[in-house]
Design a protein around this motif. Structure first.
Motif, PDB file in Angstrom:
ATOM      1  N   GLY A 330       0.844  -1.185   0.000  1.00  0.00           N
ATOM      2  CA  GLY A 330       0.000   0.000   0.000  1.00  0.00           C
ATOM      3  C   GLY A 330       0.881   1.236   0.000  1.00  0.00           C
ATOM      4  O   GLY A 330       1.994   1.219   0.546  1.00  0.00           O
ATOM      5  N   VAL A 331       0.403   2.297  -0.612  1.00  0.00           N
ATOM      6  CA  VAL A 331       1.154   3.557  -0.661  1.00  0.00           C
ATOM      7  C   VAL A 331       0.239   4.677  -0.180  1.00  0.00           C
ATOM      8  O   VAL A 331      -0.867   4.847  -0.683  1.00  0.00           O
ATOM      9  CB  VAL A 331       1.664   3.871  -2.086  1.00  0.00           C
ATOM     10  CG1 VAL A 331       2.464   5.173  -2.082  1.00  0.00           C
ATOM     11  CG2 VAL A 331       2.514   2.731  -2.610  1.00  0.00           C
ATOM     12  N   PHE A 332       0.716   5.431   0.794  1.00  0.00           N
ATOM     13  CA  PHE A 332      -0.038   6.548   1.351  1.00  0.00           C
ATOM     14  C   PHE A 332       0.610   7.863   0.958  1.00  0.00           C
ATOM     15  O   PHE A 332       1.838   8.001   1.012  1.00  0.00           O
ATOM     16  CB  PHE A 332      -0.093   6.461   2.879  1.00  0.00           C
ATOM     17  CG  PHE A 332      -0.867   5.284   3.387  1.00  0.00           C
ATOM     18  CD1 PHE A 332      -2.236   5.363   3.583  1.00  0.00           C
ATOM     19  CD2 PHE A 332      -0.223   4.076   3.661  1.00  0.00           C
ATOM     20  CE1 PHE A 332      -2.955   4.277   4.047  1.00  0.00           C
ATOM     21  CE2 PHE A 332      -0.931   2.987   4.129  1.00  0.00           C
ATOM     22  CZ  PHE A 332      -2.299   3.087   4.320  1.00  0.00           C
ATOM     23  N   ALA A 333      -0.214   8.807   0.544  1.00  0.00           N
ATOM     24  CA  ALA A 333       0.264  10.166   0.335  1.00  0.00           C
ATOM     25  C   ALA A 333       0.481  10.815   1.691  1.00  0.00           C
ATOM     26  O   ALA A 333      -0.378  10.717   2.575  1.00  0.00           O
ATOM     27  CB  ALA A 333      -0.750  10.959  -0.486  1.00  0.00           C
ATOM     28  N   TYR A 334       1.617  11.449   1.886  1.00  0.00           N
ATOM     29  CA  TYR A 334       1.905  12.087   3.174  1.00  0.00           C
ATOM     30  C   TYR A 334       0.813  13.087   3.522  1.00  0.00           C
ATOM     31  O   TYR A 334       0.387  13.895   2.699  1.00  0.00           O
ATOM     32  CB  TYR A 334       3.261  12.799   3.124  1.00  0.00           C
ATOM     33  CG  TYR A 334       3.512  13.658   4.341  1.00  0.00           C
ATOM     34  CD1 TYR A 334       3.805  13.084   5.572  1.00  0.00           C
ATOM     35  CD2 TYR A 334       3.425  15.054   4.264  1.00  0.00           C
ATOM     36  CE1 TYR A 334       4.016  13.866   6.695  1.00  0.00           C
ATOM     37  CE2 TYR A 334       3.633  15.845   5.381  1.00  0.00           C
ATOM     38  CZ  TYR A 334       3.931  15.244   6.591  1.00  0.00           C
ATOM     39  OH  TYR A 334       4.130  16.029   7.699  1.00  0.00           O
ATOM     40  N   SER A 335       0.347  13.006   4.769  1.00  0.00           N
ATOM     41  CA  SER A 335      -0.672  13.919   5.272  1.00  0.00           C
ATOM     42  C   SER A 335      -0.033  14.786   6.352  1.00  0.00           C
ATOM     43  O   SER A 335       0.496  14.271   7.342  1.00  0.00           O
ATOM     44  CB  SER A 335      -1.846  13.119   5.859  1.00  0.00           C
ATOM     45  OG  SER A 335      -2.861  13.965   6.321  1.00  0.00           O
ATOM     46  N   ALA A 355       1.086  13.067  -5.506  1.00  0.00           N
ATOM     47  CA  ALA A 355       0.164  12.216  -6.265  1.00  0.00           C
ATOM     48  C   ALA A 355       0.897  11.465  -7.373  1.00  0.00           C
ATOM     49  O   ALA A 355       0.652  10.267  -7.604  1.00  0.00           O
ATOM     50  CB  ALA A 355      -0.971  13.055  -6.838  1.00  0.00           C
ATOM     51  N   ARG A 356       1.806  12.170  -8.054  1.00  0.00           N
ATOM     52  CA  ARG A 356       2.565  11.519  -9.129  1.00  0.00           C
ATOM     53  C   ARG A 356       3.429  10.395  -8.572  1.00  0.00           C
ATOM     54  O   ARG A 356       3.500   9.294  -9.147  1.00  0.00           O
ATOM     55  CB  ARG A 356       3.441  12.547  -9.841  1.00  0.00           C
ATOM     56  CG  ARG A 356       4.400  11.938 -10.880  1.00  0.00           C
ATOM     57  CD  ARG A 356       5.248  12.976 -11.572  1.00  0.00           C
ATOM     58  NE  ARG A 356       6.033  13.774 -10.652  1.00  0.00           N
ATOM     59  CZ  ARG A 356       7.195  13.362 -10.102  1.00  0.00           C
ATOM     60  NH1 ARG A 356       7.662  12.134 -10.371  1.00  0.00           N
ATOM     61  NH2 ARG A 356       7.878  14.154  -9.312  1.00  0.00           N
ATOM     62  N   ARG A 357       4.079  10.638  -7.459  1.00  0.00           N
ATOM     63  CA  ARG A 357       4.943   9.613  -6.878  1.00  0.00           C
ATOM     64  C   ARG A 357       4.134   8.404  -6.410  1.00  0.00           C
ATOM     65  O   ARG A 357       4.565   7.255  -6.576  1.00  0.00           O
ATOM     66  CB  ARG A 357       5.748  10.211  -5.720  1.00  0.00           C
ATOM     67  CG  ARG A 357       6.827  11.176  -6.197  1.00  0.00           C
ATOM     68  CD  ARG A 357       7.568  11.837  -5.034  1.00  0.00           C
ATOM     69  NE  ARG A 357       8.588  12.759  -5.540  1.00  0.00           N
ATOM     70  CZ  ARG A 357       9.329  13.565  -4.783  1.00  0.00           C
ATOM     71  NH1 ARG A 357       9.151  13.559  -3.455  1.00  0.00           N
ATOM     72  NH2 ARG A 357      10.227  14.361  -5.323  1.00  0.00           N
ATOM     73  N   ARG A 358       2.980   8.674  -5.839  1.00  0.00           N
ATOM     74  CA  ARG A 358       2.144   7.552  -5.404  1.00  0.00           C
ATOM     75  C   ARG A 358       1.729   6.695  -6.596  1.00  0.00           C
ATOM     76  O   ARG A 358       1.818   5.455  -6.552  1.00  0.00           O
ATOM     77  CB  ARG A 358       0.896   8.063  -4.680  1.00  0.00           C
ATOM     78  CG  ARG A 358       0.005   6.955  -4.165  1.00  0.00           C
ATOM     79  CD  ARG A 358      -1.305   7.472  -3.582  1.00  0.00           C
ATOM     80  NE  ARG A 358      -2.085   6.370  -3.037  1.00  0.00           N
ATOM     81  CZ  ARG A 358      -2.815   5.526  -3.758  1.00  0.00           C
ATOM     82  NH1 ARG A 358      -2.877   5.677  -5.078  1.00  0.00           N
ATOM     83  NH2 ARG A 358      -3.482   4.539  -3.185  1.00  0.00           N
ATOM     84  N   ASP A 359       1.274   7.336  -7.664  1.00  0.00           N
ATOM     85  CA  ASP A 359       0.847   6.596  -8.849  1.00  0.00           C
ATOM     86  C   ASP A 359       2.005   5.813  -9.463  1.00  0.00           C
ATOM     87  O   ASP A 359       1.837   4.673  -9.913  1.00  0.00           O
ATOM     88  CB  ASP A 359       0.263   7.560  -9.892  1.00  0.00           C
ATOM     89  CG  ASP A 359      -1.058   8.169  -9.454  1.00  0.00           C
ATOM     90  OD1 ASP A 359      -1.655   7.650  -8.487  1.00  0.00           O
ATOM     91  OD2 ASP A 359      -1.480   9.173 -10.064  1.00  0.00           O
ATOM     92  N   THR A 360       3.187   6.412  -9.486  1.00  0.00           N
ATOM     93  CA  THR A 360       4.360   5.742 -10.049  1.00  0.00           C
ATOM     94  C   THR A 360       4.714   4.500  -9.254  1.00  0.00           C
ATOM     95  O   THR A 360       4.977   3.430  -9.815  1.00  0.00           O
ATOM     96  CB  THR A 360       5.563   6.704 -10.068  1.00  0.00           C
ATOM     97  OG1 THR A 360       5.266   7.832 -10.889  1.00  0.00           O
ATOM     98  CG2 THR A 360       6.808   6.012 -10.605  1.00  0.00           C
TER      99      THR A 360
END
Length: 479
Positions: A330-335, A355-360
Motif C-alpha cells: 500500500g502507498v499513502f500520500a503524506y498527510s 500524487a505523481r509519486r504515489r501513482d508511479t
C-alpha cells in the motif's frame, strides 16, 4: 429497549472498539440495527489518522445528524480517534451531537446512550488507558468464521509522521492468559481464523516483562485445534527476530504471512521519520524471512511525499520496491497533520508531486503483483471460503493463506466441482483445494476441486459460555 446503529470507520483496531461497544449495549438489552432509519441512537466511531479519514468521519457524522433531525433517532454519539483530537470542536460545531467518547472511554457507551454521560465527555487531559479483556462483552461485526483480537494498544515509537500515541495513549499489552482465553472462546464458537492486531504487535508483552512475547503467544495459540489460520498484523521491522520467524515456520496453523510497514527505503527520509534503518538492511531482513519461512507472503506500506523527500530519495524507493518484490503493498500520500512532529519540518512536497509519486510506485507494484499471481495459474492451492460475492451469487470469494482479510487480494471461485445444487455448497470458513485458472493484477480466478471435512461443531453450552460468541450484527458502515 432502544435500537442502536453503528458507523465504524478506520482500521481493524477501531472495529474492535465498535464490537466492544455493541457488546456492552447488547448485554444491557439494547438491540443493534444495521438500518440508520430504524435506530433510536446512532454511534459514529471515527478515524482521525490522516486528513482523508478525518473528512470521511465528519461527513459520516453529518449524515447521521440528518437522521436525528428528520428521522427516528433521538441521540447521536461520536466516538473514537477524532474525539481525542477535536473533542471541543465536535461539541461546539455540531450541536446535534449528544455525547463524545474517546478511545479510552469505550466502556462508557452505555452511560452515553442513557444520557448519564455529561455532553462534553471527559476533559481529555490524560492519555487514553482503556484496554478490553477476555470477559469484556463483544459482538463480532466480521464474518462468523474470522475475527480480530487486539493484543495491545497505544504506541511508544517516536515516528514523526504519526499521531497514534496522541489518539490511543502509551503502549500497553493485554495479559497473556486473557488473549489465550479470548482466542479459545472464539474458536469454540466457530471462528476459524484469528488476526492479532495492535499498533506494534512485535512489541507484545515487553511492558509486562515478557521477553519474546509474540512468539510465545503464537506458539500457544497454535495449539487451539479448531483454528485454521492465525496471523498477526503491523510488525516493526527491527523486531522481526529469528525466534519469531522460526515460530511461524514451525506451526502449520500460523499463517505464512508478514505485514511489515516499512514507510520508506531512503536512509535520509527514514531518519527524518525517526524510523531509522535503510533499504539495504530491509533487503537483508526480507531475505532472512524468506529463507526461514518458505513461501511466505509479505505485505508492506510506504509514505511518499514526506517533507524533504527528494527525487533521488524517491528513485531509491522505487528501486527498492523492484528489488524487494513484495506480494502486497500500500502507498499513502503524506498527510501534514498539525499535531505531528513532521508538521514542523521544512521542504514540504507539493500535492501534485505527491500524487505523481504515489501513482508511479503503485504502477511498479502492479506489475510485480501481476507477475507473481500469473505464476500460480495451473497450481492447486488451499483456500478459506468466504462466501458468495457481493456482486453475484454465481461467484464465491476465497482467500489464500497469504491474503489477509479486507486488505489483500482475493480468489474468485467460478465452479465447484461435484456440487450440483446451491444448498450443497460448503459453509463460509471451510477450507478447500482450488485449481487456479486465471489471474489478474491483484486477484485470482479458480475452480474448487475438494473440500475439507467440516470442523467439529461446538455444543450450545460452549457457545453460550463464550463472552465473545460470534453473533455478528451488520453495522451501517465499516471501512
Amino acid at each position: 429497549m432502544p435500537k442502536v446503529g453503528f458507523v465504524s470507520l478506520g482500521c481493524p483496531k477501531n472495529l474492535v472498539d465498535s464490537e466492544v461497544m455493541m457488546g456492552i449495549l447488547t448485554r444491557a438489552g439494547y438491540e443493534i440495527t444495521p438500518r440508520a432509519g430504524d435506530a433510536d441512537v446512532l454511534v459514529v466511531n471515527t478515524c482521525s489518522f490522516i486528513a482523508p479519514a478525518q473528512q470521511e468521519s465528519v461527513q459520516s457524522i453529518l449524515e447521521m445528524a440528518e437522521y436525528k433531525k428528520f428521522g427516528r433517532a433521538q441521540k447521536l454519539i461520536v466516538a473514537g480517534c477524532m474525539v481525542e483530537r477535536y473533542r471541543n470542536e465536535i461539541r461546539e460545531q455540531i450541536p446535534e451531537v449528544d455525547a463524545v467518547i474517546g478511545t479510552g472511554e469505550v466502556e462508557k457507551i452505555l452511560e452515553a446512550c442513557e444520557g448519564q454521560l455529561r455532553p462534553e465527555g471527559s476533559d481529555g487531559a490524560s492519555l487514553p488507558s482503556y484496554l478490553y479483556h477476555d470477559l469484556t462483552p463483544r459482538i463480532l461485526a466480521t464474518p462468523r468464521h474470522s475475527a480480530y483480537i487486539k493484543i495491545n494498544e497505544g504506541c511508544d515509537h517516536p515516528c514523526t509522521f504519526c499521531v497514534i500515541p496522541q489518539l490511543r495513549g502509551k503502549f500497553r499489552s493485554r495479559r497473556f492468559e486473557s488473549v489465550v482465553r479470548e482466542a479459545e472462546n472464539l474458536a469454540a464458537a466457530g471462528v476459524r481464523e484469528i488476526s492479532l492486531i495492535g499498533q506494534d504487535t512485535t512489541f507484545y508483552g515487553e511492558d509486562l516483562g515478557l521477553r519474546d512475547g509474540l512468539p510465545i503467544l503464537l506458539e500457544r495459540l497454535a495449539q487451539i485445534d479448531e483454528l485454521n489460520w492465525i496471523r498477526f498484523l503491523y510488525c516493526y521491522p527491527n523486531r522481526i527476530t529469528p525466534r519469531l520467524l522460526d515460530t511461524i515456520a514451525a506451526h502449520p496453523r500460523l499463517a505464512k504471512y508478514l505485514d511489515v510497514p516499512l514507510q520508506h527505503a531512503s536512509g535520509s527520509v527514514l531518519a527524518r521519520m525517526k524510523r531509522g534503518s535503510n533499504g539495504d538492511a530491509f533487503i537483508k531482513m526480507l531475505d532472512r524471512a524468506r529463507r526461514a519461512i518458505p513461501g511466505v507472503s509479505i505485505r508492506t506500506s510506504f509514505i511518499v511525499g514526506f517533507p524533504g523527500e527528494t527525487e533521488k530519495d524517491f528513485r531509491e524507493l522505487c528501486d527498492f520496491v523492484r528489488a524487494a518484490e513484495f506480494d502486497w503493498m500500500g502507498v499513502f500520500a503524506y498527510s501534514d497533520e498539525d499535531t505531528a512532529k513532521s508538521f514542523a519540518l521544512e521542504n514540504k512536497v507539493n500535492d501534485e508531486t505527491i500524487a505523481r509519486r504515489r501513482d508511479t510506485l503503485m504502477a511498479i507494484q502492479k506489475k510485480i503483483s501481476a507477475s507473481k499471481l500469473r505464476k500460480r495459474v495451473g497450481q492447486r492451492q488451499q483456500v478459506m471460503l468466504e462466501g458468495p460475492s457481493k456482486d453475484t451469487d454465481l461467484i464465491w470469494e476465497a482467500r489464500l493463506e497469504g491474503m489477509a482479510p479486507e486488505i489483500d487480494g482475493k480468489v474468485y471461485i467460478t465452479e465447484f466441482e461435484g456440487v450440483s445444487e446451491a444448498e450443497n455448497l460448503p459453509q463460509p470458513g471451510t477450507m478447500a483445494t482450488v485449481e487456479i485458472t486465471e489471474s489478474n493484477d491483484y486477484d485470482l480466478i479458480a475452480r474448487a476441486v475438494e473440500f475439507a471435512a467440516p470442523p467439529s461443531r461446538s455444543t450450545v453450552a460452549e457457545i453460550a459460555a463464550s463472552p465473545s460468541s460470534p453473533n455478528p450484527f451488520p453495522i451501517l458502515a465499516s471501512r
